[in-house]
Design an enzyme around this catalytic site. Sequence first.
Site, PDB file in Angstrom:
ATOM      1  N   SER A   1       0.811  -1.221   0.000  1.00  0.00           N
ATOM      2  CA  SER A   1       0.000   0.000   0.000  1.00  0.00           C
ATOM      3  C   SER A   1       0.843   1.269   0.000  1.00  0.00           C
ATOM      4  CB  SER A   1      -0.928   0.015   1.221  1.00  0.00           C
ATOM      5  OG  SER A   1      -0.191   0.145   2.423  1.00  0.00           O
TER       6      SER A   1
ATOM      7  N   LYS B   1       1.426   4.085   7.001  1.00  0.00           N
ATOM      8  CA  LYS B   1       0.734   4.995   6.087  1.00  0.00           C
ATOM      9  C   LYS B   1       1.389   6.369   6.170  1.00  0.00           C
ATOM     10  CE  LYS B   1      -2.430   1.828   5.252  1.00  0.00           C
ATOM     11  NZ  LYS B   1      -2.391   1.069   3.997  1.00  0.00           N
TER      12      LYS B   1
END
Length: 247
Positions: free
Chosen positions: A50, A91
């Site tokens: 991701s 993230k």
Amino acid sequence: MSGTGRTGKGRGRLGSVLSNIAVALGCVLFLGGFAWGAVVYKPYTVPTSSMTPTIDAGDRVLAQRVDGDDVERGDVVVFRQESWGNAPMVKRVVAVGGDIVGCCTDGKLTVNGKKIDEPYLPAGQAAESKKIPTLTVPKGRLFLLGDERSGSLDSTAHLTEAGSGTVPRSAVDSRVDAVAWPMNGMLTRPTGFETLGPLSSPGPLRLILAAIVAGVVLILGGAAYGPLAKRLGRSRTVSRREPAGVH
């Protein structure tokens, strides 16, 4: 002749002393660097893609232990959030408490009405691959996105939860400073957020590596210098002796 011999021995002893000092100092720097790194950083293996291309699945990163209150826009952080599965996740922080975030204007993420340049996105991918309704990030919380926007389960996957997909600063336990394996080095500073406020300063990783490398050089150099100094001293003593039979 005896004076010359004593000089040679003196040089040998001086070389031995300098060698021991160099090795001792090298050990301090080498071991101290590793100890410092163990206190400041922790390794973490990223399980998903991701965050590509910045960090790929299976990459080993070094994350600096930080307080969540020290996190700034653009930081790549490791955090745990119960509603996200309570597993460590990586993230990028794109907005902090009080910011108004949305997507997209001219294909770019906006924070507080400013279009953000994001060169870390995959080549050819626009920020608008994630549809983000305009929202205000609650105080003390962070809005997080993956760099691989199209496949990242990030804040956009939790918009219906309390906090509109944001996580509390207290959920953050470290900030990624570098990709250690493969050896991609330090993460590039996210300059696209500079117009909104100060960026985080890099951690002391470069200083730690410099201390370790300097330690190795001193250890190897010191270990080699002692024998070389003794051999050099002996050769000089022999060369200065008078030949036998000369009066």
